[in-house]
Design a protein around this motif. Structure first.
Motif, PDB file in Angstrom:
ATOM      1  N   ASN A 182       0.827  -1.055   0.028  1.00 38.58           N
ATOM      2  CA  ASN A 182      -0.070  -0.041  -0.108  1.00 38.58           C
ATOM      3  C   ASN A 182       0.671   1.220   0.084  1.00 38.58           C
ATOM      4  O   ASN A 182       0.168   2.294  -0.360  1.00 38.58           O
ATOM      5  CB  ASN A 182      -1.015   0.104   1.295  1.00 38.58           C
ATOM      6  N   LEU A 183       2.026   1.104   0.414  1.00 38.29           N
ATOM      7  CA  LEU A 183       2.850   2.137   0.674  1.00 38.29           C
ATOM      8  C   LEU A 183       3.710   2.656  -0.557  1.00 38.29           C
ATOM      9  O   LEU A 183       4.494   3.576  -0.886  1.00 38.29           O
ATOM     10  CB  LEU A 183       3.951   2.191   1.907  1.00 38.29           C
ATOM     11  N   LEU A 184       3.898   1.338  -1.535  1.00 35.83           N
ATOM     12  CA  LEU A 184       4.825   1.486  -2.647  1.00 35.83           C
ATOM     13  C   LEU A 184       4.076   2.296  -3.701  1.00 35.83           C
ATOM     14  O   LEU A 184       2.777   2.282  -3.828  1.00 35.83           O
ATOM     15  CB  LEU A 184       5.034   0.029  -3.179  1.00 35.83           C
ATOM     16  N   SER A 185       4.710   2.733  -4.758  1.00 36.34           N
ATOM     17  CA  SER A 185       4.233   3.256  -5.942  1.00 36.34           C
ATOM     18  C   SER A 185       5.221   3.229  -7.062  1.00 36.34           C
ATOM     19  O   SER A 185       6.463   3.109  -6.789  1.00 36.34           O
ATOM     20  CB  SER A 185       3.814   4.851  -5.467  1.00 36.34           C
ATOM     21  N   SER A 186       4.835   3.627  -8.202  1.00 34.34           N
ATOM     22  CA  SER A 186       5.734   3.342  -9.494  1.00 34.34           C
ATOM     23  C   SER A 186       6.751   4.363  -9.493  1.00 34.34           C
ATOM     24  O   SER A 186       6.450   5.655  -9.223  1.00 34.34           O
ATOM     25  CB  SER A 186       4.975   3.267 -10.700  1.00 34.34           C
ATOM     26  N   ARG A 200       3.961  10.894  -9.461  1.00 30.37           N
ATOM     27  CA  ARG A 200       4.208   9.854  -8.819  1.00 30.37           C
ATOM     28  C   ARG A 200       3.123   9.371  -7.996  1.00 30.37           C
ATOM     29  O   ARG A 200       2.245  10.145  -7.605  1.00 30.37           O
ATOM     30  CB  ARG A 200       5.300  10.412  -7.605  1.00 30.37           C
ATOM     31  N   GLY A 201       2.888   8.188  -7.406  1.00 29.15           N
ATOM     32  CA  GLY A 201       2.017   7.542  -6.647  1.00 29.15           C
ATOM     33  C   GLY A 201       0.898   6.639  -7.418  1.00 29.15           C
ATOM     34  O   GLY A 201      -0.073   6.285  -6.889  1.00 29.15           O
ATOM     35  N   MET A 222      -3.930   2.967  11.664  1.00 31.69           N
ATOM     36  CA  MET A 222      -3.247   2.753  10.236  1.00 31.69           C
ATOM     37  C   MET A 222      -4.627   3.229   9.341  1.00 31.69           C
ATOM     38  O   MET A 222      -4.088   3.526   8.348  1.00 31.69           O
ATOM     39  CB  MET A 222      -2.956   1.274  10.164  1.00 31.69           C
ATOM     40  N   LYS A 269      -4.331   6.063   7.151  1.00 32.47           N
ATOM     41  CA  LYS A 269      -3.077   5.991   6.267  1.00 32.47           C
ATOM     42  C   LYS A 269      -3.252   5.135   4.952  1.00 32.47           C
ATOM     43  O   LYS A 269      -2.419   5.189   3.885  1.00 32.47           O
ATOM     44  CB  LYS A 269      -1.950   5.841   6.765  1.00 32.47           C
ATOM     45  N   ASP A 283       3.768   4.943  13.448  1.00 29.03           N
ATOM     46  CA  ASP A 283       4.626   5.764  12.613  1.00 29.03           C
ATOM     47  C   ASP A 283       5.235   4.877  11.779  1.00 29.03           C
ATOM     48  O   ASP A 283       5.443   3.608  11.731  1.00 29.03           O
ATOM     49  CB  ASP A 283       5.748   6.414  13.358  1.00 29.03           C
ATOM     50  N   ILE A 284       5.395   5.057  10.320  1.00 30.60           N
ATOM     51  CA  ILE A 284       6.136   4.308   9.200  1.00 30.60           C
ATOM     52  C   ILE A 284       7.402   4.642   9.349  1.00 30.60           C
ATOM     53  O   ILE A 284       7.880   5.950   8.989  1.00 30.60           O
ATOM     54  CB  ILE A 284       5.539   4.610   7.905  1.00 30.60           C
ATOM     55  N   LEU A 338       8.278   4.340  -3.181  1.00 32.65           N
ATOM     56  CA  LEU A 338       7.183   4.889  -2.088  1.00 32.65           C
ATOM     57  C   LEU A 338       6.485   6.123  -2.304  1.00 32.65           C
ATOM     58  O   LEU A 338       6.999   7.097  -3.115  1.00 32.65           O
ATOM     59  CB  LEU A 338       8.047   5.216  -0.626  1.00 32.65           C
ATOM     60  N   ARG A 339       5.146   6.007  -2.054  1.00 32.72           N
ATOM     61  CA  ARG A 339       4.417   7.248  -2.187  1.00 32.72           C
ATOM     62  C   ARG A 339       5.121   8.613  -1.709  1.00 32.72           C
ATOM     63  O   ARG A 339       5.487   8.470  -0.458  1.00 32.72           O
ATOM     64  CB  ARG A 339       3.183   6.896  -1.440  1.00 32.72           C
ATOM     65  N   SER A 342       4.715   9.750   2.342  1.00 31.85           N
ATOM     66  CA  SER A 342       3.966   8.606   3.292  1.00 31.85           C
ATOM     67  C   SER A 342       4.871   8.076   4.248  1.00 31.85           C
ATOM     68  O   SER A 342       4.438   7.199   5.362  1.00 31.85           O
ATOM     69  CB  SER A 342       3.886   7.535   2.296  1.00 31.85           C
ATOM     70  N   ASP A 350       6.996   8.498   7.840  1.00 33.92           N
ATOM     71  CA  ASP A 350       7.115   9.298   9.172  1.00 33.92           C
ATOM     72  C   ASP A 350       8.323   9.656   9.426  1.00 33.92           C
ATOM     73  O   ASP A 350       8.820  10.701   9.943  1.00 33.92           O
ATOM     74  CB  ASP A 350       6.240   8.951  10.339  1.00 33.92           C
ATOM     75  N   GLU A 381      15.593  12.743  -2.300  1.00 38.83           N
ATOM     76  CA  GLU A 381      14.714  11.517  -2.532  1.00 38.83           C
ATOM     77  C   GLU A 381      14.087  11.416  -1.283  1.00 38.83           C
ATOM     78  O   GLU A 381      12.686  11.095  -0.855  1.00 38.83           O
ATOM     79  CB  GLU A 381      15.030  10.407  -3.061  1.00 38.83           C
ATOM     80  N   ARG A 384      11.237  13.696  -0.312  1.00 39.29           N
ATOM     81  CA  ARG A 384       9.987  13.492  -1.137  1.00 39.29           C
ATOM     82  C   ARG A 384       9.042  12.311  -0.329  1.00 39.29           C
ATOM     83  O   ARG A 384       8.151  12.675  -0.238  1.00 39.29           O
ATOM     84  CB  ARG A 384      10.282  12.948  -2.440  1.00 39.29           C
ATOM     85  N   ARG A 414       6.954  12.586   5.201  1.00 37.30           N
ATOM     86  CA  ARG A 414       5.946  13.184   5.578  1.00 37.30           C
ATOM     87  C   ARG A 414       6.169  14.945   5.881  1.00 37.30           C
ATOM     88  O   ARG A 414       6.942  15.249   6.902  1.00 37.30           O
ATOM     89  CB  ARG A 414       4.816  12.777   6.740  1.00 37.30           C
TER      90      ARG A 414
END
Lengths: 125, 504
Positions: free
Chosen positions: A7-11, A19-20, A45, A48, B322-323, B396-397, B400, B402, B430, B433, B436
């Motif tokens: 869920n946290l990953l993106s391309s 991005r996202g 969670m 998020k 927290d991530i 990673l988004r 996203s 923390d 990076e 980016r 958060r």
């Protein structure tokens, strides 16, 4: 790889839109783990989580009983939280692929670890 | 969001600027038959993290700490009943019980006189209470060693069903009823036999740490004839004697006093003589093997001490859920320490090197196996995952993550200084980016301070440097930088005027 991680990953492929973009998940081997339930953790969670991404991944893994979205008063709803706990933390993809939906680039998942390295041509310089 | 931001700010400030206002030392424990012995414990901690360690002691033992001028040491008082919890501290490398602290010690003029004074000192010290503590500690360790043997055997079998060993009843009563602490006790003797120099406990040419198999194979010794050795650490410019001489003469007197047998390698009691300028602390060691590699079974070329990893994590005040990401995790020391101690956060370990990622995965497996045996339940989950990726292009988004905690390549054993000139700015960018905005923070360890400072200088709109901790990593002077992510959203290069290449 757990679904929370997915869920946290993106391309990150070069030239791909904003991005996202979530990665399309396919799995050939999945393991279900028995993880201690922590309702507080799950409840916190929820905000998020990217729901569409989660639902699509759960769909590809043919998981059942996946809530379609946060329901009213979810923080106290143990049934809801347990389902989310299961989906996010107990399902582990051991073998499979992640695919960038726009470029089609595939990333392998092997022994639970996704390999997201791009070649030098593919990365933004 | 702003509430969280405020809370984070407050926590970070408290972490850093908390002075040593002393809290009440624990009042006497619950009335019981066993005597309520209060002792002073000394602990060696990674230099630079004395305050963090003091915070952990305050949090877990409710004792205030004195931070010694002799760097890397803290002192605190506890009731002997809390000894088990002391061993659970994650930020300390080694523990000892203080026999006596002598401040403003007046050294005589000649070496002969100084050494004679040391000889006389031995007989005048209040040994009995510290020795009681040592005894309790030793019987405590023997139980764990036996249990460890059982565990080692059972871990070799396939772990299908949770076959926990039965819990030993502990002699030492525990004040806190927190069961999570129990699971940390096995960490103490967990390490494989990796020989390592315990730099703070070993004087110049004496042997380094012992293999714990020695401990268990040693037969029960007649309590009257203990074996001992003296380890002396000396720091200061005005001393006219060497640590070896002090150890030798002090040791001779100790031997005469107790009628113990001196043995450099196979000892029961290790007496510590720590001399720092005009301060002398005499202690008895409570740990044999340094605790700092506890979580790692598969080492890499630059594996970070777990105690240091703990200190770094604590510095960023992790909040529930927290991530926490380590994008250059190596063997995974930091995320694994994180997953063990901050189980209500989610940890992701990543590295570009397949060897590193494999080692991390193996270390995670080992940890899971260990937890399974200990807990005796089927639980096969820790809030941690591993990914292979490139830190300069994280999948990673945006916004996203923390917390980012990592040990950056120093450019000595890993990478090169030249590569750092390109790597560091790309990395910081990076990381900004994915971090958060507003509440996010980063804790970064590096020895290449010049490169780091330069890389950071162009990013004031994204990162704000809040604090620096100066540390010593294998003799190198390194720094741990605590950065806060500014509230400004990350702007992608396509939206900017295009200037994104790393400077040279």
């Amino acid at each position: 790889m757990k679904l929370l991680t997915h869920n946290l990953l993106s391309s990150h492929v070069r030239g791909v839109g904003p991005r996202g973009l979530p990665l399309r998940l396919q799995a050939t081997e999945v393991r279900i783990n028995n993880v201690e339930f922590n309702p507080d953790f799950v409840a916190r969670m929820i905000p998020k989580v990217e729901w569409e991404v989660l639902l699509e991944a759960a769909d590809h893994l043919r998981l059942i009983e996946v809530p379609k979205g946060p329901i009213q008063g979810y923080e106290q709803d143990e049934t809801f939280l347990r389902k989310m706990h299961h989906v996010l933390l107990e399902v582990e993809v051991l073998e499979g692929t992640l695919q960038c939906p726009e470029s089609g680039r595939m990333f392998p998942i092997s022994r639970g670890i996704p390999n997201m390295l791009l070649s030098s041509e593919e990365t933004e310089t | 969001m702003s509430d969280v931001q405020e809370a984070t700010n407050q926590l970070l400030d408290v972490n850093l600027h908390e002075n040593q206002r002393s809290l009440q030392v624990m009042e006497s424990g619950p009335g019981s038959e066993s005597e309520n012995l209060q002792v002073t414990i000394g602990a060696t901690v990674p230099t630079g993290f004395e305050q963090t360690a003091a915070d952990e002691v305050r949090e877990k033992l409710r004792s205030s700490c004195k931070i010694s001028k002799d760097r890397g040491k803290i002192y605190f008082d506890i009731s002997v009943e809390s000894l088990a919890q002391v061993h659970c501290l994650r930020s300390v490398d080694n523990l000892f019980v203080v026999v006596q602290e002598l401040k403003d010690y007046q050294f005589k003029e000649t070496k002969e006189e100084v050494l004679k004074d040391f000889e006389e000192l031995a007989g005048k010290l209040p040994w009995s209470d510290p020795l009681k503590v040592w005894k309790i500690n030793t019987s405590f360790k023997k139980k764990k060693t036996k249990r460890k043997k059982i565990n080692e055997n059972s871990s070799k079998e396939k772990i299908d069903n949770g076959q926990g060993d039965k819990r030993d009843k502990k002699d030492v009563k525990r004040e806190l009823s927190d069961n999570a602490l129990e699971s940390h006790i096995l960490d103490y003797y967990e390490n494989p036999a990796i020989k390592e120099e315990i730099s703070t406990l070993v004087s110049d040419d004496l042997a380094s740490c012992k293999d714990e198999t020695d401990e268990s194979s040693r037969e029960e010794t007649d309590p009257e004839v203990l074996k001992f050795r003296v380890t002396c650490n000396r720091a200061g410019e005005k001393h006219c004697f060497s640590s070896n001489e002090a150890a030798r003469d002090f040791g001779g007197a100790v031997q005469d006093y107790f009628k113990w047998k001196a043995d450099m390698t196979n000892f029961d009691v290790e007496v510590l003589l720590n001399i720092h300028d005009n301060e002398i602390v005499v202690g008895i060691a409570l740990t044999e093997e340094s605790l700092h590699r506890r979580n790692i079974t598969h080492f890499g070329p630059t594996t970070l001490r777990s105690t240091l990893a703990y200190g770094m994590l604590r510095l960023c005040a992790p909040q529930p859920t927290d991530i926490i990401v380590d994008p250059m995790c190596g063997t995974g020391a930091i995320p694994i320490e994180g997953a063990t101690e901050w189980t209500n956060c989610y940890h992701i370990a990543g590295d570009n090197n397949p060897l590193a990622v494999n080692r991390t995965a193996n270390n995670i497996s080992s940890l899971l196996t260990k937890n399974q045996i200990k807990e005796g339940k089927l639980s096969w989950g820790l809030p941690i995952d591993a990914v292979q990726w490139d830190v300069c292009n994280l999948p990673l988004r945006t916004g996203s993550v923390d917390i980012i905690v990592t040990d950056m390549p120093f450019g000595k054993r890993m990478g090169s200084k030249k590569r750092n000139w390109n790597l560091y700015p790309a990395c910081l960018r990076e990381m900004s980016r994915v971090c958060r905005p507003g509440t996010g923070r980063a804790v970064l360890l590096t020895q290449d301070k010049k490169c780091f400072t330069k890389a950071l200088s162009g990013m004031g709109h994204l990162w704000r440097k809040v604090h620096t901790v100066w540390v010593n990593i294998g003799g190198l002077h390194a720094a741990v930088y605590l950065l806060k992510r500014t509230p400004q959203a990350f702007v992608h290069s396509s939206e900017q005027d295009g200037e994104r290449t790393p400077w040279c």
